[in-house]
Design a protein around this motif. Structure first.
Motif, PDB file in Angstrom:
ATOM      1  N   ASN A  93      45.461  27.438  57.711  1.00 48.48           N
ATOM      2  CA  ASN A  93      45.672  27.758  59.127  1.00 48.48           C
ATOM      3  C   ASN A  93      46.620  28.932  59.331  1.00 48.48           C
ATOM      4  N   ALA A  94      46.884  29.673  58.274  1.00 50.87           N
ATOM      5  CA  ALA A  94      47.810  30.804  58.369  1.00 50.87           C
ATOM      6  C   ALA A  94      47.156  31.984  59.087  1.00 50.87           C
ATOM      7  N   LEU A  95      47.987  32.842  59.657  1.00 48.83           N
ATOM      8  CA  LEU A  95      47.509  34.043  60.326  1.00 48.83           C
ATOM      9  C   LEU A  95      47.309  35.161  59.311  1.00 48.83           C
ATOM     10  N   ASP A  96      46.379  36.063  59.630  1.00 46.69           N
ATOM     11  CA  ASP A  96      46.070  37.154  58.699  1.00 46.69           C
ATOM     12  C   ASP A  96      47.248  38.092  58.482  1.00 46.69           C
ATOM     13  N   ASN A  97      48.116  38.212  59.492  1.00 50.37           N
ATOM     14  CA  ASN A  97      49.206  39.186  59.385  1.00 50.37           C
ATOM     15  C   ASN A  97      50.480  38.614  58.774  1.00 50.37           C
ATOM     16  N   ASP A  98      50.476  37.351  58.377  1.00 46.88           N
ATOM     17  CA  ASP A  98      51.697  36.811  57.766  1.00 46.88           C
ATOM     18  C   ASP A  98      51.467  36.135  56.420  1.00 46.88           C
ATOM     19  N   THR A  99      50.230  36.118  55.930  1.00 45.15           N
ATOM     20  CA  THR A  99      49.926  35.443  54.669  1.00 45.15           C
ATOM     21  C   THR A  99      48.856  36.216  53.891  1.00 45.15           C
ATOM     22  N   VAL A 100      49.066  36.349  52.584  1.00 45.62           N
ATOM     23  CA  VAL A 100      48.119  37.059  51.725  1.00 45.62           C
ATOM     24  C   VAL A 100      47.794  36.203  50.512  1.00 45.62           C
ATOM     25  N   GLN A 101      46.512  36.062  50.216  1.00 43.60           N
ATOM     26  CA  GLN A 101      46.084  35.388  48.994  1.00 43.60           C
ATOM     27  C   GLN A 101      45.813  36.468  47.943  1.00 43.60           C
ATOM     28  N   TRP A 102      46.729  36.597  47.000  1.00 45.93           N
ATOM     29  CA  TRP A 102      46.597  37.624  45.975  1.00 45.93           C
ATOM     30  C   TRP A 102      45.669  37.197  44.848  1.00 45.93           C
ATOM     31  N   SER A 103      45.644  35.926  44.554  1.00 46.76           N
ATOM     32  CA  SER A 103      44.789  35.415  43.488  1.00 46.76           C
ATOM     33  C   SER A 103      44.410  33.978  43.810  1.00 46.76           C
ATOM     34  N   SER A 104      43.161  33.631  43.570  1.00 48.90           N
ATOM     35  CA  SER A 104      42.697  32.277  43.881  1.00 48.90           C
ATOM     36  C   SER A 104      42.192  31.598  42.615  1.00 48.90           C
ATOM     37  N   ALA A 105      42.187  30.280  42.630  1.00 46.26           N
ATOM     38  CA  ALA A 105      41.679  29.521  41.492  1.00 46.26           C
ATOM     39  C   ALA A 105      40.152  29.598  41.471  1.00 46.26           C
ATOM     40  N   ASP A 106      39.600  29.593  40.280  1.00 46.40           N
ATOM     41  CA  ASP A 106      38.149  29.647  40.114  1.00 46.40           C
ATOM     42  C   ASP A 106      37.643  28.261  39.759  1.00 46.40           C
ATOM     43  N   SER A 107      37.263  27.521  40.787  1.00 44.38           N
ATOM     44  CA  SER A 107      36.841  26.126  40.575  1.00 44.38           C
ATOM     45  C   SER A 107      35.492  26.029  39.870  1.00 44.38           C
ATOM     46  N   SER A 108      34.725  27.106  39.885  1.00 43.75           N
ATOM     47  CA  SER A 108      33.396  27.074  39.276  1.00 43.75           C
ATOM     48  C   SER A 108      33.433  27.348  37.771  1.00 43.75           C
ATOM     49  N   SER A 109      34.581  27.792  37.275  1.00 45.67           N
ATOM     50  CA  SER A 109      34.677  28.139  35.862  1.00 45.67           C
ATOM     51  C   SER A 109      34.757  26.885  34.999  1.00 45.67           C
ATOM     52  N   THR A 110      34.054  26.925  33.886  1.00 51.41           N
ATOM     53  CA  THR A 110      34.072  25.780  32.963  1.00 51.41           C
ATOM     54  C   THR A 110      35.118  25.947  31.869  1.00 51.41           C
ATOM     55  N   SER A 111      35.786  27.092  31.856  1.00 54.85           N
ATOM     56  CA  SER A 111      36.824  27.339  30.864  1.00 54.85           C
ATOM     57  C   SER A 111      38.019  28.011  31.520  1.00 54.85           C
ATOM     58  N   THR A 112      39.159  27.933  30.868  1.00 47.18           N
ATOM     59  CA  THR A 112      40.387  28.521  31.396  1.00 47.18           C
ATOM     60  C   THR A 112      40.627  29.879  30.756  1.00 47.18           C
ATOM     61  N   PHE A 113      40.978  30.864  31.573  1.00 48.61           N
ATOM     62  CA  PHE A 113      41.274  32.194  31.044  1.00 48.61           C
ATOM     63  C   PHE A 113      42.510  32.748  31.755  1.00 48.61           C
ATOM     64  N   PRO A 114      43.248  33.621  31.091  1.00 46.54           N
ATOM     65  CA  PRO A 114      44.490  34.143  31.674  1.00 46.54           C
ATOM     66  C   PRO A 114      44.232  35.071  32.848  1.00 46.54           C
ATOM     67  N   VAL A 115      45.169  35.070  33.789  1.00 43.46           N
ATOM     68  CA  VAL A 115      45.124  35.936  34.966  1.00 43.46           C
ATOM     69  C   VAL A 115      46.506  36.558  35.152  1.00 43.46           C
ATOM     70  N   SER A 116      46.556  37.859  35.402  1.00 42.86           N
ATOM     71  CA  SER A 116      47.813  38.543  35.674  1.00 42.86           C
ATOM     72  C   SER A 116      47.692  39.288  36.996  1.00 42.86           C
ATOM     73  N   MET A 117      48.673  39.089  37.885  1.00 44.42           N
ATOM     74  CA  MET A 117      48.630  39.690  39.217  1.00 44.42           C
ATOM     75  C   MET A 117      49.965  40.357  39.524  1.00 44.42           C
ATOM     76  N   ALA A 118      49.908  41.633  39.936  1.00 51.48           N
ATOM     77  CA  ALA A 118      51.113  42.380  40.318  1.00 51.48           C
ATOM     78  C   ALA A 118      51.190  42.436  41.842  1.00 51.48           C
ATOM     79  N   VAL A 119      52.274  41.928  42.404  1.00 51.29           N
ATOM     80  CA  VAL A 119      52.445  41.864  43.862  1.00 51.29           C
ATOM     81  C   VAL A 119      53.615  42.761  44.276  1.00 51.29           C
ATOM     82  N   PRO A 120      53.366  43.784  45.105  1.00 51.08           N
ATOM     83  CA  PRO A 120      54.449  44.662  45.561  1.00 51.08           C
ATOM     84  C   PRO A 120      55.245  44.027  46.688  1.00 51.08           C
TER      85      PRO A 120
END
Length: 235
Positions: A93-120
């Motif tokens: 229920n967050a507003l577009d101007n106050d919340t950012v999703q930089w990375s989301s979980a991949d529920s469809s993946s059958t295996s786990t793999f590393p993720v790296s995200m740089a946030v300014p």
């Protein structure tokens, strides 16, 4: 004899000025912070030693710095300026101007793999981070933290958005009681990451030009150098 004394004094002053300039440059550098250091961005169920409040405690964050989140595809990176969103561990229920999703979980993946995200860091004030996956379970189990972002040198050109007029405005929690944020246990020990300077160049300074003093000594000076130059009567 007088000329020899002058040359000796000039040499020592020049050396001192160069040392001061080198120190001032290293202090003001933009920084990268690796969230959680070697432990990365996870919840306590997966890594019990995680304590992001303790990791944040001894650091100073400024505009233009980056947070590096090292995690996997089962965890998300959510940034918000809204305390209510942070407290609920849910951004649906967050507003577009106050919340950012930089990375989301991949529920469809059958295996786990590393993720790296740089946030300014692009806004002054309080900023919140959490993982909202599994109905907020990861957030409730320690995968969250807040930081206070200072102005520092201001945003480098590479991060400026002309349409974002409030990027330098202080940000305060929109609502809620900060003392009632999601609770986490404090582990007995935790490793702290090291600060690493980035290659981004800072914004030009708005201070008064020092060209007159620069011409006098033949080098680029900062205000500290001018004080010494005036004290020794070089100009």
């Amino acid at each position: 004899m007088e000329q020899s004394i002058f040359n000796s004094r000039y040499s020592w002053l020049l050396l001192l000025v160069l040392i001061l300039i080198s120190f001032s440059g290293s202090v003001d550098a933009y920084k990268n912070y690796t969230v959680g250091d070697s432990l990365g961005w996870f919840d306590k169920l997966e890594k019990p030693k995680i304590n992001y409040d303790k990791w944040v405690a001894d650091k100073k964050f400024s505009l233009g710095d980056f947070l590096i989140f090292n995690t996997d595809n089962n965890h998300s990176v959510i940034q918000t300026y809204n305390f209510t969103t942070y407290k609920s561990c849910d951004y649906d229920n967050a507003l577009d101007n106050d919340t950012v999703q930089w990375s989301s979980a991949d529920s469809s993946s059958t295996s786990t793999f590393p993720v790296s995200m740089a946030v300014p860091l692009r806004k002054v004030g309080t900023t919140y981070f959490f993982s909202s996956d599994y109905d907020g379970e990861q957030c409730q189990n320690g995968q969250h933290f807040k930081i206070n972002v200072m102005y520092g040198q201001g945003l480098p050109r590479s991060l400026r958005d002309p349409s974002d007029d409030d990027s330098l405005a202080p940000i305060s929690p929109i609502s809620g009681d900060e003392e009632s944020a999601p609770d986490t246990l404090v582990p007995s020990s935790f490793d702290h990451p090291r600060d690493v300077s980035t290659d981004d160049s800072p914004e030009p300074s708005n201070s008064i030009s020092l060209s007159i003093f620069s011409q006098c000594l033949g080098i680029q000076l900062n205000w500290i150098s001018v004080v010494f130059a005036l004290a020794f009567g070089i100009c």
